[in-house]
Design a protein around this motif. Sequence first.
Motif, PDB file in Angstrom:
ATOM      1  N   TYR A  85       0.816  -1.212   0.000  1.00 25.64           N
ATOM      2  CA  TYR A  85       0.000   0.000   0.000  1.00 25.64           C
ATOM      3  C   TYR A  85       0.849   1.260   0.000  1.00 25.64           C
ATOM      4  O   TYR A  85       0.475   2.265  -0.624  1.00 25.64           O
ATOM      5  CB  TYR A  85      -0.975  -0.021   1.176  1.00 25.64           C
ATOM      6  N   GLN A  86       1.988   1.252   0.658  1.00 30.55           N
ATOM      7  CA  GLN A  86       2.856   2.417   0.645  1.00 30.55           C
ATOM      8  C   GLN A  86       3.407   2.677  -0.762  1.00 30.55           C
ATOM      9  O   GLN A  86       3.457   3.825  -1.201  1.00 30.55           O
ATOM     10  CB  GLN A  86       4.012   2.238   1.639  1.00 30.55           C
ATOM     11  N   ALA A  87       3.817   1.635  -1.457  1.00 31.35           N
ATOM     12  CA  ALA A  87       4.315   1.812  -2.821  1.00 31.35           C
ATOM     13  C   ALA A  87       3.211   2.366  -3.718  1.00 31.35           C
ATOM     14  O   ALA A  87       3.447   3.269  -4.531  1.00 31.35           O
ATOM     15  CB  ALA A  87       4.853   0.489  -3.371  1.00 31.35           C
ATOM     16  N   ARG A  88       2.011   1.850  -3.563  1.00 31.97           N
ATOM     17  CA  ARG A  88       0.877   2.345  -4.354  1.00 31.97           C
ATOM     18  C   ARG A  88       0.604   3.813  -4.029  1.00 31.97           C
ATOM     19  O   ARG A  88       0.310   4.608  -4.926  1.00 31.97           O
ATOM     20  CB  ARG A  88      -0.351   1.484  -4.073  1.00 31.97           C
ATOM     21  N   GLN A  89       0.710   4.188  -2.765  1.00 33.31           N
ATOM     22  CA  GLN A  89       0.524   5.583  -2.370  1.00 33.31           C
ATOM     23  C   GLN A  89       1.499   6.494  -3.110  1.00 33.31           C
ATOM     24  O   GLN A  89       1.115   7.528  -3.651  1.00 33.31           O
ATOM     25  CB  GLN A  89       0.741   5.723  -0.862  1.00 33.31           C
ATOM     26  N   TRP A  90       2.775   6.093  -3.157  1.00 29.03           N
ATOM     27  CA  TRP A  90       3.775   6.912  -3.840  1.00 29.03           C
ATOM     28  C   TRP A  90       3.537   6.941  -5.347  1.00 29.03           C
ATOM     29  O   TRP A  90       3.758   7.969  -5.996  1.00 29.03           O
ATOM     30  CB  TRP A  90       5.185   6.438  -3.505  1.00 29.03           C
ATOM     31  N   LEU A  91       3.074   5.849  -5.921  1.00 29.36           N
ATOM     32  CA  LEU A  91       2.744   5.861  -7.348  1.00 29.36           C
ATOM     33  C   LEU A  91       1.649   6.890  -7.617  1.00 29.36           C
ATOM     34  O   LEU A  91       1.753   7.704  -8.543  1.00 29.36           O
ATOM     35  CB  LEU A  91       2.294   4.476  -7.819  1.00 29.36           C
ATOM     36  N   TYR A  92       0.608   6.884  -6.818  1.00 27.41           N
ATOM     37  CA  TYR A  92      -0.484   7.835  -7.024  1.00 27.41           C
ATOM     38  C   TYR A  92      -0.024   9.265  -6.785  1.00 27.41           C
ATOM     39  O   TYR A  92      -0.492  10.191  -7.454  1.00 27.41           O
ATOM     40  CB  TYR A  92      -1.675   7.490  -6.131  1.00 27.41           C
ATOM     41  N   TYR A  93       0.874   9.462  -5.839  1.00 33.48           N
ATOM     42  CA  TYR A  93       1.436  10.793  -5.601  1.00 33.48           C
ATOM     43  C   TYR A  93       2.157  11.285  -6.858  1.00 33.48           C
ATOM     44  O   TYR A  93       2.034  12.449  -7.239  1.00 33.48           O
ATOM     45  CB  TYR A  93       2.403  10.733  -4.409  1.00 33.48           C
ATOM     46  N   GLN A  94       2.857  10.380  -7.511  1.00 34.67           N
ATOM     47  CA  GLN A  94       3.575  10.760  -8.731  1.00 34.67           C
ATOM     48  C   GLN A  94       2.605  11.064  -9.869  1.00 34.67           C
ATOM     49  O   GLN A  94       2.724  12.095 -10.524  1.00 34.67           O
ATOM     50  CB  GLN A  94       4.562   9.657  -9.139  1.00 34.67           C
ATOM     51  N   VAL A  95       1.637  10.184 -10.096  1.00 34.28           N
ATOM     52  CA  VAL A  95       0.768  10.358 -11.264  1.00 34.28           C
ATOM     53  C   VAL A  95      -0.251  11.484 -11.085  1.00 34.28           C
ATOM     54  O   VAL A  95      -0.751  12.011 -12.070  1.00 34.28           O
ATOM     55  CB  VAL A  95       0.052   9.049 -11.686  1.00 34.28           C
ATOM     56  N   THR A  96      -0.556  11.867  -9.848  1.00 36.73           N
ATOM     57  CA  THR A  96      -1.526  12.946  -9.634  1.00 36.73           C
ATOM     58  C   THR A  96      -0.889  14.262  -9.219  1.00 36.73           C
ATOM     59  O   THR A  96      -1.543  15.298  -9.247  1.00 36.73           O
ATOM     60  CB  THR A  96      -2.560  12.573  -8.551  1.00 36.73           C
ATOM     61  N   GLY A  97       0.376  14.235  -8.841  1.00 40.20           N
ATOM     62  CA  GLY A  97       1.051  15.447  -8.376  1.00 40.20           C
ATOM     63  C   GLY A  97       2.230  15.811  -9.239  1.00 40.20           C
ATOM     64  O   GLY A  97       2.143  16.668 -10.109  1.00 40.20           O
ATOM     65  N   GLN A  98       3.338  15.131  -9.008  1.00 46.01           N
ATOM     66  CA  GLN A  98       4.572  15.481  -9.698  1.00 46.01           C
ATOM     67  C   GLN A  98       4.406  15.525 -11.213  1.00 46.01           C
ATOM     68  O   GLN A  98       4.754  16.514 -11.858  1.00 46.01           O
ATOM     69  CB  GLN A  98       5.687  14.508  -9.311  1.00 46.01           C
ATOM     70  N   GLY A  99       3.892  14.479 -11.800  1.00 41.55           N
ATOM     71  CA  GLY A  99       3.761  14.416 -13.257  1.00 41.55           C
ATOM     72  C   GLY A  99       2.931  15.548 -13.849  1.00 41.55           C
ATOM     73  O   GLY A  99       3.402  16.277 -14.731  1.00 41.55           O
ATOM     74  N   PRO A 100       1.696  15.741 -13.393  1.00 43.72           N
ATOM     75  CA  PRO A 100       0.874  16.807 -13.966  1.00 43.72           C
ATOM     76  C   PRO A 100       1.446  18.215 -13.749  1.00 43.72           C
ATOM     77  O   PRO A 100       1.344  19.052 -14.642  1.00 43.72           O
ATOM     78  CB  PRO A 100      -0.467  16.652 -13.241  1.00 43.72           C
ATOM     79  N   TYR A 101       2.050  18.464 -12.591  1.00 40.30           N
ATOM     80  CA  TYR A 101       2.581  19.803 -12.352  1.00 40.30           C
ATOM     81  C   TYR A 101       3.751  20.114 -13.274  1.00 40.30           C
ATOM     82  O   TYR A 101       3.851  21.211 -13.829  1.00 40.30           O
ATOM     83  CB  TYR A 101       2.981  19.991 -10.893  1.00 40.30           C
ATOM     84  N   TYR A 102       4.633  19.154 -13.465  1.00 40.76           N
ATOM     85  CA  TYR A 102       5.733  19.363 -14.408  1.00 40.76           C
ATOM     86  C   TYR A 102       5.178  19.562 -15.819  1.00 40.76           C
ATOM     87  O   TYR A 102       5.654  20.414 -16.571  1.00 40.76           O
ATOM     88  CB  TYR A 102       6.704  18.191 -14.389  1.00 40.76           C
ATOM     89  N   GLY A 103       4.188  18.773 -16.179  1.00 43.88           N
ATOM     90  CA  GLY A 103       3.584  18.905 -17.492  1.00 43.88           C
ATOM     91  C   GLY A 103       2.974  20.282 -17.728  1.00 43.88           C
ATOM     92  O   GLY A 103       3.100  20.860 -18.815  1.00 43.88           O
ATOM     93  N   GLN A 104       2.319  20.824 -16.713  1.00 50.14           N
ATOM     94  CA  GLN A 104       1.706  22.144 -16.853  1.00 50.14           C
ATOM     95  C   GLN A 104       2.758  23.238 -16.999  1.00 50.14           C
ATOM     96  O   GLN A 104       2.581  24.174 -17.784  1.00 50.14           O
ATOM     97  CB  GLN A 104       0.784  22.433 -15.667  1.00 50.14           C
ATOM     98  N   VAL A 105       3.852  23.141 -16.250  1.00 49.06           N
ATOM     99  CA  VAL A 105       4.921  24.133 -16.391  1.00 49.06           C
ATOM    100  C   VAL A 105       5.473  24.102 -17.815  1.00 49.06           C
ATOM    101  O   VAL A 105       5.657  25.146 -18.442  1.00 49.06           O
ATOM    102  CB  VAL A 105       6.052  23.913 -15.360  1.00 49.06           C
ATOM    103  N   VAL A 106       5.741  22.911 -18.318  1.00 48.22           N
ATOM    104  CA  VAL A 106       6.257  22.801 -19.688  1.00 48.22           C
ATOM    105  C   VAL A 106       5.254  23.403 -20.673  1.00 48.22           C
ATOM    106  O   VAL A 106       5.631  24.157 -21.573  1.00 48.22           O
ATOM    107  CB  VAL A 106       6.581  21.332 -20.045  1.00 48.22           C
ATOM    108  N   TRP A 107       3.982  23.089 -20.496  1.00 50.55           N
ATOM    109  CA  TRP A 107       2.974  23.625 -21.407  1.00 50.55           C
ATOM    110  C   TRP A 107       2.977  25.156 -21.399  1.00 50.55           C
ATOM    111  O   TRP A 107       3.039  25.795 -22.445  1.00 50.55           O
ATOM    112  CB  TRP A 107       1.577  23.111 -21.054  1.00 50.55           C
ATOM    113  N   PHE A 108       2.898  25.750 -20.213  1.00 54.38           N
ATOM    114  CA  PHE A 108       2.782  27.203 -20.130  1.00 54.38           C
ATOM    115  C   PHE A 108       4.080  27.932 -20.480  1.00 54.38           C
ATOM    116  O   PHE A 108       4.039  29.090 -20.888  1.00 54.38           O
ATOM    117  CB  PHE A 108       2.267  27.633 -18.756  1.00 54.38           C
TER     118      PHE A 108
END
Length: 158
Positions: A85-108
């Motif tokens: 469950y901890q590994a899954r938590q970190w995966l979701y943190y990456q796919v819902t936080g880190q990934g999208p935020y970096y993507g938005q910065v690149v876009w803008f």
Amino acid sequence: MPRDMRPTKLYGGYLGPNPLKASFILSELDIFEYEVINPNSRLPAIHDPNTGITIWESGAILEYILDTYDKEHKLSFAPGTKEFYQARQWLYYQVTGQGPYYGQVVWFKRYHAERVDSAVQRYVNEIKRVSKVLDEWLERREWLFGDKMSYADLAFVP
């Protein structure tokens, strides 16, 4: 890869961070025979002819690959355990936080028709927040969770 397995199709290939996550997991599990197809770079998606399953979304792809092909838990953890469950938590943190935020910065910064400084600043601040949580967590350990590199660690690399 067992002789009777047919190559999995990975749509998205090596372009962008999300397809790279799936490439990393396939490679770490010694599943080197996969066909990379990139129809529009807005992916990843995979089709596994061994199971007949086609699936998209990077986190779901990782979970599918691990559930299907990581029976010895080389990159994952036994279901129902704390580590699972901890590994899954970190995966979701990456796919819902880190990934999208970096993507938005690149876009803008690169692709948006006009510069929107407030949008850039908002997403840069979110990157700093998400990265701080990750950095503080890793100050006390080598891996995100457990005593080995897992799929959750690999998800943050691209």
